[in-house]
Motif scaffolding. Sequence first.
Motif, PDB file in Angstrom:
ATOM      1  N   UNK A 117     -83.019 -17.812 -18.065  1.00 16.49           N
ATOM      2  CA  UNK A 117     -83.674 -16.670 -18.711  1.00 16.49           C
ATOM      3  C   UNK A 117     -83.247 -15.364 -18.053  1.00 16.49           C
ATOM      4  N   UNK A 118     -83.242 -15.351 -16.735  1.00 16.09           N
ATOM      5  CA  UNK A 118     -82.901 -14.126 -16.003  1.00 16.09           C
ATOM      6  C   UNK A 118     -81.422 -13.766 -16.134  1.00 16.09           C
ATOM      7  N   UNK A 119     -80.573 -14.799 -16.224  1.00 15.87           N
ATOM      8  CA  UNK A 119     -79.131 -14.555 -16.332  1.00 15.87           C
ATOM      9  C   UNK A 119     -78.690 -14.268 -17.765  1.00 15.87           C
ATOM     10  N   UNK A 121     -84.573 -17.453  -6.863  1.00 15.44           N
ATOM     11  CA  UNK A 121     -84.639 -17.045  -8.263  1.00 15.44           C
ATOM     12  C   UNK A 121     -83.695 -15.868  -8.461  1.00 15.44           C
ATOM     13  N   UNK A 122     -82.752 -16.032  -9.370  1.00 18.92           N
ATOM     14  CA  UNK A 122     -81.730 -15.014  -9.593  1.00 18.92           C
ATOM     15  C   UNK A 122     -80.374 -15.541  -9.177  1.00 18.92           C
ATOM     16  N   UNK A 123     -79.426 -14.647  -8.954  1.00 24.23           N
ATOM     17  CA  UNK A 123     -78.097 -15.064  -8.523  1.00 24.23           C
ATOM     18  C   UNK A 123     -77.440 -13.974  -7.685  1.00 24.23           C
ATOM     19  N   UNK A 124     -76.350 -14.343  -7.035  1.00 19.57           N
ATOM     20  CA  UNK A 124     -75.668 -13.416  -6.127  1.00 19.57           C
ATOM     21  C   UNK A 124     -75.099 -12.206  -6.872  1.00 19.57           C
ATOM     22  N   UNK A 125     -74.660 -12.410  -8.104  1.00 19.39           N
ATOM     23  CA  UNK A 125     -74.057 -11.321  -8.870  1.00 19.39           C
ATOM     24  C   UNK A 125     -75.072 -10.256  -9.266  1.00 19.39           C
ATOM     25  N   UNK A 126     -76.197 -10.694  -9.834  1.00 19.11           N
ATOM     26  CA  UNK A 126     -77.207  -9.751 -10.334  1.00 19.11           C
ATOM     27  C   UNK A 126     -78.302  -9.456  -9.315  1.00 19.11           C
ATOM     28  N   UNK A 127     -78.324 -10.234  -8.238  1.00 15.44           N
ATOM     29  CA  UNK A 127     -79.345 -10.032  -7.214  1.00 15.44           C
ATOM     30  C   UNK A 127     -80.442 -11.085  -7.286  1.00 15.44           C
TER      31      UNK A 127
END
Length: 259
Positions: free
Chosen positions: A40-42, A68-74
Motif C-alpha cells: 500500500x505504501x509503495x 514499514x516502508x522501504x529504503x528508497x522512499x524512507x
Amino acid sequence: MVNTLKAFKIRNDEVKELNLLLCGQIGAGKSSIINTINSILEGQISVGYQGNLESSVSQTLKFHKRQVGNAKDGFLPLVLNDTMGLEIDQSKGVHTDDIITALKGHTKNGYTFDPKTPIDENSPHYRENPSLSDRMHCLVYVIPADKISIMEDKVFKKMKKVRDAAYRMDLPHVILMTKVDETCTLTNKNLRHVYNSKKIKDKMLECQSALGVKMNCIFPVKNYHEECDINENVNCLMLHAFTRIVRWADDYVDKYSNN
C-alpha cells in the motif's frame, strides 16, 4: 490515510519506533499483512516476505522486526514484529511465554523460537532491563475469518493467556480478521460490502466472544496474495485498521512515557 501515515511522528521523542506485535495461528496471514501494508505504501505489490503456501508448519522461525516502508522512499517510525505461528500441540509452534516475554521487551531481534523451551535470562537474545522503546506498544491478533469457527480451543486458550498478559500491561490489543473475501460471497464479489455483510458481522462477534476484544477493535481485512495490481478497496480496509492501531500504540507510549 497513506499521507497521514507517512507524516506520522511519535509524540514521545525518546521512542524512535512504535513496536506492533503480530500473533496468530499458522496460516492466519501474519507475514502477508506486512507485505500488504508495504504494498500500500509503495503503490505496488510487495513480496518481501515469502513462505511456502503448502506448508502446515510455521514459516516464521525467528523473532523478526519488519520495518514499514522501504529504503528508497524512507522508513516510517513503525515496526511490525512477526512471530512463529500458534499450534494446537503444546510442543509445536510458538510458546506463549515467548510472546509474553516479547511484549515486555525482553526479546532481541533474531531470537530463534523453540516451541518446547521459551527464552530465559541466559539467552544472548534476552534483554534484561527493557526500556519503553523496547516494549511492544500494541498486540495485534491475526485471525482468519474462514477458520475461526473450526479453530481449536487449545489455540484460543493460548491466545487468552497472551491476552491476559496484555491486560496486565494495559497494552492495547486488536484483531485483524483476515480472509474476509473467502468467507462471504457478497464480500468476495465486492469488498465495499464488508461492513454490510451479516456473515462478516457474525465472524466479528465470534472473535469478540473468543477473546473479549471490543467490536471497535476488530477489523475485517484482506491481504494481497494473488493480485498483481494494487486495489483501492483492499487498501482502504487495511489502512482503516492500521491508522487506528498506530494511533492507539502512540497513545500507549504517551501514557507511559514517564514510567
